[in-house]
Write a protein that holds these residues in place. Structure first.
Motif, mmCIF file in Angstrom:
data_model
loop_
_atom_site.group_PDB
_atom_site.id
_atom_site.type_symbol
_atom_site.label_atom_id
_atom_site.label_comp_id
_atom_site.label_asym_id
_atom_site.label_seq_id
_atom_site.Cartn_x
_atom_site.Cartn_y
_atom_site.Cartn_z
ATOM 1 N N GLY A 161 -3.315 17.395 62.368
ATOM 2 C CA GLY A 161 -2.444 16.870 61.329
ATOM 3 C C GLY A 161 -1.609 17.944 60.662
ATOM 4 O O GLY A 161 -0.466 17.706 60.262
ATOM 5 N N SER A 162 -2.168 19.143 60.538
ATOM 6 C CA SER A 162 -1.421 20.246 59.939
ATOM 7 C C SER A 162 -0.202 20.608 60.777
ATOM 8 O O SER A 162 0.865 20.926 60.239
ATOM 9 C CB SER A 162 -2.321 21.482 59.793
ATOM 10 O OG SER A 162 -3.396 21.231 58.926
ATOM 11 N N ALA A 193 2.439 18.076 59.961
ATOM 12 C CA ALA A 193 2.925 18.221 58.591
ATOM 13 C C ALA A 193 3.878 19.400 58.435
ATOM 14 O O ALA A 193 4.962 19.272 57.869
ATOM 15 C CB ALA A 193 1.733 18.380 57.646
ATOM 16 N N HIS A 194 3.478 20.554 58.949
ATOM 17 C CA HIS A 194 4.258 21.755 58.708
ATOM 18 C C HIS A 194 5.510 21.822 59.578
ATOM 19 O O HIS A 194 6.511 22.423 59.179
ATOM 20 C CB HIS A 194 3.391 22.993 58.910
ATOM 21 C CG HIS A 194 2.160 22.996 58.046
ATOM 22 N ND1 HIS A 194 2.165 22.522 56.755
ATOM 23 C CD2 HIS A 194 0.885 23.396 58.293
ATOM 24 C CE1 HIS A 194 0.943 22.631 56.242
ATOM 25 N NE2 HIS A 194 0.161 23.162 57.155
ATOM 26 N N ASP A 205 -4.218 11.902 62.133
ATOM 27 C CA ASP A 205 -3.128 12.863 62.259
ATOM 28 C C ASP A 205 -2.136 12.684 61.116
ATOM 29 O O ASP A 205 -1.762 13.635 60.426
ATOM 30 C CB ASP A 205 -2.436 12.611 63.612
ATOM 31 C CG ASP A 205 -1.694 13.834 64.124
ATOM 32 O OD1 ASP A 205 -2.164 14.954 63.901
ATOM 33 O OD2 ASP A 205 -0.652 13.640 64.765
ATOM 34 N N TYR A 206 -1.739 11.461 60.890
ATOM 35 C CA TYR A 206 -0.755 11.151 59.857
ATOM 36 C C TYR A 206 -1.360 11.259 58.460
ATOM 37 O O TYR A 206 -0.725 11.748 57.524
ATOM 38 C CB TYR A 206 -0.203 9.741 60.082
ATOM 39 C CG TYR A 206 1.215 9.547 59.609
ATOM 40 C CD1 TYR A 206 2.293 9.723 60.481
ATOM 41 C CD2 TYR A 206 1.489 9.189 58.296
ATOM 42 C CE1 TYR A 206 3.605 9.541 60.057
ATOM 43 C CE2 TYR A 206 2.795 9.015 57.863
ATOM 44 C CZ TYR A 206 3.849 9.186 58.745
ATOM 45 O OH TYR A 206 5.138 9.013 58.305
ATOM 46 N N MET A 235 -1.469 14.656 57.065
ATOM 47 C CA MET A 235 -0.159 15.054 56.558
ATOM 48 C C MET A 235 0.061 14.550 55.125
ATOM 49 O O MET A 235 0.571 15.286 54.269
ATOM 50 C CB MET A 235 0.940 14.506 57.484
ATOM 51 C CG MET A 235 2.343 14.888 57.069
ATOM 52 S SD MET A 235 3.576 14.492 58.339
ATOM 53 C CE MET A 235 3.511 12.695 58.323
ATOM 54 N N TYR A 281 0.508 17.184 51.805
ATOM 55 C CA TYR A 281 1.767 17.269 51.071
ATOM 56 C C TYR A 281 1.858 16.315 49.887
ATOM 57 O O TYR A 281 2.817 16.388 49.119
ATOM 58 C CB TYR A 281 2.940 17.050 52.031
ATOM 59 C CG TYR A 281 3.284 18.303 52.794
ATOM 60 C CD1 TYR A 281 4.266 19.168 52.353
ATOM 61 C CD2 TYR A 281 2.573 18.650 53.940
ATOM 62 C CE1 TYR A 281 4.557 20.338 53.030
ATOM 63 C CE2 TYR A 281 2.846 19.809 54.632
ATOM 64 C CZ TYR A 281 3.848 20.655 54.174
ATOM 65 O OH TYR A 281 4.114 21.825 54.852
#
Length: 511
Positions: A195-196, A199-200, A223-224, A227, A231
């Motif tokens: 997931g990171s 996100a990044h 995964d989502y 994120m 954030y």
């Protein structure tokens, strides 16, 4: 010859050091208790509410007998309650086995048996199908409904949350190249790492609004969600996704980031073309996804016609996010590559095959023999995908070693369908192939050599799909194209069917 890529080191991300998914939620709930995390129709949950509600549900599950290490399977739609239940199980340190809702007796029965599930959460009757009845047919243990109502209890009874994230607490299911699904083993840390990456790479912020138009039981679910936790922004959940009906939800909640896979990009383009020049989702600025091949022309059409950016990535159940395009990539890289790997992901191309090593890689499979076959002597996962690395470290996929069709981001085993069709009385031989499809990524095509004396009229697509349904095949695996031939092309040595010739012949037909 080997090529290897490493992501550039040195980036620091505030919550990436969370040991477990529960730790990550607790940290975010403390930072942003009143900010929304999940939106659905006219309902919502804040980060604080998700944390507190999950603790009460964890206590209710504890009262039912769920303990750390207990295997709990769940087959539930994309709802607020599903996320709450999943985090409740995370709080307990249970082992979760999510099952995608459109799986039926064959796959579900296999998953329950192989995982040795002690509990099974179902939605009751959903979209006309009785999941409780299926659970009873399969002899599932500990069946309970988890749609509107969830178990509830006093968090005071709960043991301490899990302190480490390296234990296997997730079993995801992928069809791979075999008829039976494979149980993929993940840890909290492997899911956080995946997931990171997403996100990044996307450069999102707390001002964004995402969307979950895919099954929450898919590997894309955590995964989502990772994120969102990293954030601190919300996502809209769609229990039943279809366009144009879902557009109202995107517009109402001001979604800025949408997508899922190539099929989703194509669906949004269809809607955009109904009113050229009028943004189909006024707040939208980015489409992002993966899970299926993306033709370069789809990228260019989205940017040109929708006026938004498109970033595409590469992932699989075994490694939820491998590479991801970034909004600041070049047009050429966004259109023709799958992006670059995140920090901590190594990509090695060995004799054309993409191999992976890193924290986001699964810990193997339920079947030890499958695990032994999947990893090389240096601990790299053999993906079965063919590709190459560019000078800038971007990955280009060129094909697959595995005989798998990726339809709308889901793996479909050609062998499973072939085995079922081979038993049909008018089928002499059969080859199932994936053909390029702008909407689905790939479509399932059955090429059949009829038995001597069989009439072509007996071999219709409707008749064969009806037959496959009766055999218990899931709807998403049903062929969408049928071709009848006098003889399948074969090589001259072992008489193996040459599927590449069938793909060349029928790629322009059907769809």
């Amino acid at each position: 010859m080997n090529d290897t890529a490493h992501a550039a080191p040195g980036s620091a991300h505030a919550l990436d050091s969370a040991r477990t998914l529960w730790d990550l939620l607790a940290r975010r709930a403390a930072l942003s208790p009143d900010r929304p995390v999940l939106l659905q129709d006219d309902r919502s949950l804040t980060f604080g509410e998700l944390h507190d509600r999950a603790e009460r549900v964890a206590a209710g599950l504890h009262d039912l007998g769920v303990r750390p290490g207990t295997v709990v399977a769940w087959q539930l739609p994309t709802r607020l309650e599903t996320a709450v239940l999943s985090f409740a199980l995370t709080r307990l340190g249970a082992v979760q086995s999510p099952v995608i809702p459109f799986y039926r007796d064959r796959e579900v029965g296999f998953a329950l048996r192989e995982s040795k599930a002690e509990f099974f959460a179902v939605p009751g009757v959903w979209r006309g199908f009785d999941y409780g009845d299926m659970a009873r047919r399969l002899g599932a243990k500990g069946v309970f409904e988890a749609y509107d109502d969830l178990p509830d209890g006093d968090p005071a009874v709960l043991p301490a949350p899990p302190a480490e994230g390296e234990s296997v607490r997730w079993i995801y299911w992928t069809s791979g190249t075999t008829s039976d699904p494979k149980g993929v083993l993940h840890t909290d840390r492997s899911l956080i790492a995946g997931g990171s990456c997403l996100a990044h790479a996307l450069h999102l912020s707390e001002h964004d609004v995402g969307s979950m138009a895919f099954p929450y039981a898919h590997i894309a679910g955590p995964d989502y969600t990772v994120m969102l936790l990293l954030y601190g922004f919300p996502a809209v959940m769609f229990e039943q996704f279809a366009l144009p009906d879902a557009l109202e939800g995107y517009r109402r909640h001001g979604v800025t980031v949408a997508g899922g896979s190539t099929a989703f990009y194509s669906m949004f383009l269809v809607e955009q073309r109904k009113q050229p020049g009028v943004p189909v989702i006024p707040s939208l600025r980015l489409l992002a996804g993966g899970g299926a091949p993306k033709p370069p022309e789809v990228y260019h059409a989205v940017v040109r016609e929708m006026g938004v950016q498109l970033t595409h990535g590469y992932g699989m159940t075994e490694v939820p996010m491998i590479t991801m395009g970034s909004p600041d990539d070049t047009v050429e890289n966004l259109a023709t590559t799958e992006g670059r790997p995140p920090e901590g992901m190594e990509i090695r191309v060995v004799d054309g095959e993409v191999r992976l090593r890193g924290e986001a890689v699964c810990r193997g499979y339920l079947d030890p023999a499958q695990t032994a076959a999947a990893f090389d002597e240096e601990g790299f996962l053999r993906t079965g995908d063919l590709g190459l690395l560019t000078g800038s470290g971007h990955l280009v996929l060129t094909g697959r070693l595995k005989d798998v069709i990726i339809r709308k981001g889901e793996n479909v085993s050609a062998k499973e369908i072939e085995d079922l069709l081979a038993a049909h009385p008018v089928v002499g031989d059969v080859a199932v192939i994936g053909l390029p499809d702008a909407e689905r990524g790939e479509r399932v095509c059955a090429v059949i050599e009829r038995t001597p004396g069989a009439e072509t009229a007996e071999l219709t697509l409707a008749a064969l799909t009806s037959y496959l349904r009766a055999q218990g095949l899931s709807v998403h695996k049903l062929p969408e194209q049928l071709e009848v031939v006098d003889a399948l092309p074969r090589n001259e040595t072992l008489r193996k069917v040459l599927k590449y010739k069938l793909r060349e012949r029928f790629s322009g037909a059907g769809g």
